[in-house]
Design an enzyme around this catalytic site. Structure first.
Site, PDB file in Angstrom:
ATOM      1  CD  GLU A  46      28.567   0.796 -28.649  1.00  0.00           C
ATOM      2  OE1 GLU A  46      27.502   1.314 -28.256  1.00  0.00           O
ATOM      3  OE2 GLU A  46      29.375   1.385 -29.395  1.00  0.00           O
ATOM      4  CG  ASP A 111      22.333   1.268 -44.182  1.00  0.00           C
ATOM      5  OD1 ASP A 111      21.558   0.523 -44.810  1.00  0.00           O
ATOM      6  OD2 ASP A 111      21.953   2.043 -43.273  1.00  0.00           O
ATOM      7  CG  ASP A 113      16.868   2.694 -46.276  1.00  0.00           C
ATOM      8  OD1 ASP A 113      15.814   2.654 -46.941  1.00  0.00           O
ATOM      9  OD2 ASP A 113      16.898   2.693 -45.027  1.00  0.00           O
TER      10      ASP A 113
END
Length: 410
Positions: A46, A111, A113
């Site tokens: 995807e 991830d 951040d």
């Protein structure tokens, strides 16, 4: 040209040029195709595109590199996200019987951040970053990369700058891609030390015995802590800052002069008694990687693609060279404005000769594209990506030879 020269309003004009002449489609397809070993691996992947005005298009999929290339050049996405490899073609998910469209595999991703560190940095907040707090990303990469390689045995960890305020990690080993949701959760939990929301004061609590992983992580943190926390963030520079640190100490420790205690704590590691790890807890709370665990747990979770452009900053999401990690500066990462401008520079004599030679070649378009990015600041990052792909190809070849030899033994 610096990132300050990037004008967000120019993005619609720059993206067509980027996708037609600079985006490394060949390497990109090579990465996500994984040697073509598994049938339909690329075709069932995807992709998600965010278009102008925040129009969000999910469940995109492509049969070939050429198909992906043409669609991206047609749509000019402001942002590209990569999702899972599914049981069926994602662009046909509406035609599949309910319940049978399943996410099967995806890279193990992380991830990190900078906004998650706002309680322990005083230089910036929110989406803002500076060289002082960027040290936190350096520490995160060093701690997690060591653990992924030595504690879990993964070899192919691609670290990528997000383009604005953080970093992403793509663990591309076959074993990592096949991990279940439960296994991904276990890895993410193993790597998580800082726990609790805004209301939690002490987010790191250690107990006997200290796990070797924590000891190894502390070795990294201790290397950066004095420069980052004591000098850069000046965590002992005001009464308010000192009180914030003291709030992390157990009450039975608070019997010395506050400043004397803090300064002794950080410069004399022999002060801890058995079961008292307050100095370690403080260092870890201020510097240890803060993971978005949900991103790592889900197989079907989307993550921003390498070489995507960040619309706010214009910076390209580029791979990070771990050999040069301490020298990596997010403000030096090329913007789309810069690399498009570099294309306008006059060609060297050598480049003009190469163009003449390739004019009549069937693959002239692809050749020209390769030459084009090599004329820009993007070149060193594509080269780094190439090197990463070579490492994966070498491992795949080794596995095939190993399996071939095992079969011969029977």
């Amino acid at each position: 040209m610096t990132s300050a020269d990037y004008d967000q309003a120019s993005l619609p004009d720059l993206l067509p040029l980027y996708y037609h002449r600079l985006f490394p489609f060949s390497q990109y397809h090579r990465w996500l195709n994984y040697g073509g070993v598994t049938k339909n691996y690329f075709q069932n992947r995807e992709f998600s595109f965010t278009l102008k005005d925040d129009i969000y298009v999910r469940y995109q999929s492509f049969s070939t590199q050429n198909e992906l290339e043409k669609e991206m050049q047609k749509m000019n996405p402001y942002k590209i996200d990569i999702g899972a490899v599914y049981s069926h073609r994602p662009n046909q998910h509406n035609t599949v019987k309910s319940g049978s469209f399943q996410a099967l595999e995806k890279e193990l991703v992380f991830d990190i951040d900078m906004t998650d560190y706002d309680d322990v940095r005083s230089c910036c907040s929110g989406a803002d970053i500076c060289p002082k707090c960027w040290t936190l990303m350096t520490i995160a990469i060093r701690v997690l990369d060591r653990a992924l390689r030595y504690d879990f045995g993964f070899q192919h960890c691609l670290w990528v700058y997000s383009g604005r305020r953080g970093v992403h990690c793509w663990v591309c080993d076959e074993a990592a891609r096949k991990l279940s949701v439960a296994a991904r959760s276990a890895v993410a939990e193993y790597l998580s030390l800082v726990k609790g929301g805004e209301e939690t004061v002490r987010k790191v609590v250690l107990s006997d015995p200290i796990h070797p992983f924590i000891t190894e992580s502390l070795t990294v943190v201790e290397r950066y802590f004095p420069q980052y926390a004591l000098l850069g963030q000046d965590i002992l520079g005001s009464k308010e800052a000192v009180d914030k640190v003291l709030a992390l100490l157990p009450e039975d420790i608070l019997f010395l002069s506050k400043h004397a205690l803090i300064k002794t704590t950080f410069f004399n590691q022999t002060t801890a008694k058995k079961g008292h790890y307050f100095e370690m807890e403080i260092m870890l709370q201020y510097c240890y990687p803060r993971l978005d665990v949900n991103v790592s747990k889900g197989v079907n979770h989307l993550l921003k693609s390498p070489f995507s452009v960040h619309p706010k900053t214009g910076r390209i999401s580029v791979p990070i060279d771990l050999k040069e990690l301490d020298r990596f500066d997010p403000f030096d990462v090329p913007t789309i404005s810069l690399i498009c401008k570099e294309l306008d520079q006059p060609k060297t004599e050598k480049e003009q000769e190469d163009t003449m030679e390739n004019e009549n070649e069937k693959e002239a378009g692809e050749q020209r594209k390769r030459r084009d990015y090599k004329r820009t600041s993007l070149a060193k990052y594509v080269k780094l990506f190439d090197k990463f792909l070579e490492g994966m190809a070498h491992s795949r070849k080794g596995e095939l030879l190993k399996n071939s030899d095992l079969q011969k033994n029977f």
